[in-house]
Design an enzyme around this catalytic site. Sequence first.
Site, PDB file in Angstrom:
ATOM      1  N   ARG A   1       0.793  -1.203   0.033  1.00 44.64           N
ATOM      2  CA  ARG A   1      -0.155   0.000   0.038  1.00 44.64           C
ATOM      3  C   ARG A   1       0.686   1.226  -0.019  1.00 44.64           C
ATOM      4  O   ARG A   1       1.939   1.075   0.727  1.00 44.64           O
ATOM      5  CB  ARG A   1      -0.936   0.057   1.319  1.00 44.64           C
ATOM      6  CG  ARG A   1      -0.337  -0.090   2.646  1.00 44.64           C
ATOM      7  CD  ARG A   1      -1.248   0.102   3.573  1.00 44.64           C
ATOM      8  NE  ARG A   1      -1.689  -1.373   4.094  1.00 44.64           N
ATOM      9  CZ  ARG A   1      -2.432  -1.601   5.151  1.00 44.64           C
ATOM     10  NH1 ARG A   1      -2.948  -0.736   5.904  1.00 44.64           N
ATOM     11  NH2 ARG A   1      -2.950  -2.840   5.354  1.00 44.64           N
TER      12      ARG A   1
ATOM     13  N   ASP B   1       0.705   5.503   0.852  1.00 45.71           N
ATOM     14  CA  ASP B   1      -0.155   6.601   1.307  1.00 45.71           C
ATOM     15  C   ASP B   1      -0.438   7.519   0.510  1.00 45.71           C
ATOM     16  O   ASP B   1      -0.095   7.648  -0.535  1.00 45.71           O
ATOM     17  CB  ASP B   1       0.644   7.163   2.438  1.00 45.71           C
ATOM     18  CG  ASP B   1       1.030   6.137   3.532  1.00 45.71           C
ATOM     19  OD1 ASP B   1       0.338   5.342   3.806  1.00 45.71           O
ATOM     20  OD2 ASP B   1       1.987   6.402   4.443  1.00 45.71           O
TER      21      ASP B   1
ATOM     22  N   ARG C   1       9.666   7.203   4.622  1.00 46.57           N
ATOM     23  CA  ARG C   1       9.405   8.858   4.724  1.00 46.57           C
ATOM     24  C   ARG C   1      10.153   9.253   6.250  1.00 46.57           C
ATOM     25  O   ARG C   1      10.794  10.219   6.261  1.00 46.57           O
ATOM     26  CB  ARG C   1       7.915   9.129   4.707  1.00 46.57           C
ATOM     27  CG  ARG C   1       7.480   9.160   3.259  1.00 46.57           C
ATOM     28  CD  ARG C   1       5.979   9.338   3.309  1.00 46.57           C
ATOM     29  NE  ARG C   1       5.522  10.408   4.097  1.00 46.57           N
ATOM     30  CZ  ARG C   1       4.317  10.609   4.322  1.00 46.57           C
ATOM     31  NH1 ARG C   1       3.388   9.714   4.338  1.00 46.57           N
ATOM     32  NH2 ARG C   1       3.817  11.737   5.034  1.00 46.57           N
TER      33      ARG C   1
END
Length: 255
Positions: free
Chosen positions: A49, A51, A197
Amino acid sequence: MRYFIDIAYDGTAYHGWQRQPQSITVQEELEKALTTLLRSEIAVTGAGRTDAGVHAKQLWVHFDYANLLTPDEQQHLVFRLNRFLPQAIAVKTMTPAAAEAHARFDAIERSYSYFIHQQKNPFLVNQSYFFEAEVDLELMNKAAKLLLGRQDFKCFSRSNTDVKTYLCDIREAFWSREEDRLVFRITADRFLRNMVRAVVGTLLDVGLKKTSVNELKDIIAGGERSEAGASAPAHGLYLTAVRYPEEIFIPYGRQ
């Protein structure tokens, strides 16, 4: 029959990959297109997945369809999907796979890149992180080497996640200056939610000399997300490659 398709997308307008109520996602758009064109209810499973705002240059997904499609029919479906899908989503290839092949669980390696531009550029607003401060790239690469190998990376994971383990095997992690941009590239067997991140934000702190290389060692060992740096913005991040064992793909005629 199980099929794998390779897609790319600009995540700017989407609330991530995974289908969610009351939010537009890439998965929803792809399932809607496949269901319409194949005239059968189609659900897709992605390799992972992303974001909201994160992009993908390559994301493999799989789906099941009752009929066996010839190579020409597969190619025609790719063509029709690209006419049906929004401009921000593209289908690159389609291939048949073993019945038990899984886009997420059979992936053996994933790669991400993070892009930073340091001079204002209106054409990179949603494609790269504008970060003006000067950073020490050599120091950031020294720190990045601490990430290599199989380690517990809980310190870079989103809180309250439901994973069974925080262990990841990072095989590559380095910064480079490419033309007028800084690029961070990282490859591992798996990643935790928000991990890349968080890594980028922490390494930027090292480059700004807010965090030392030795402090990064302690951050990794401590496993506390609050000790690591803030997550870098989503729009600079790209999923660039997902790799599988060759044997999960089946040449036409061997189904």
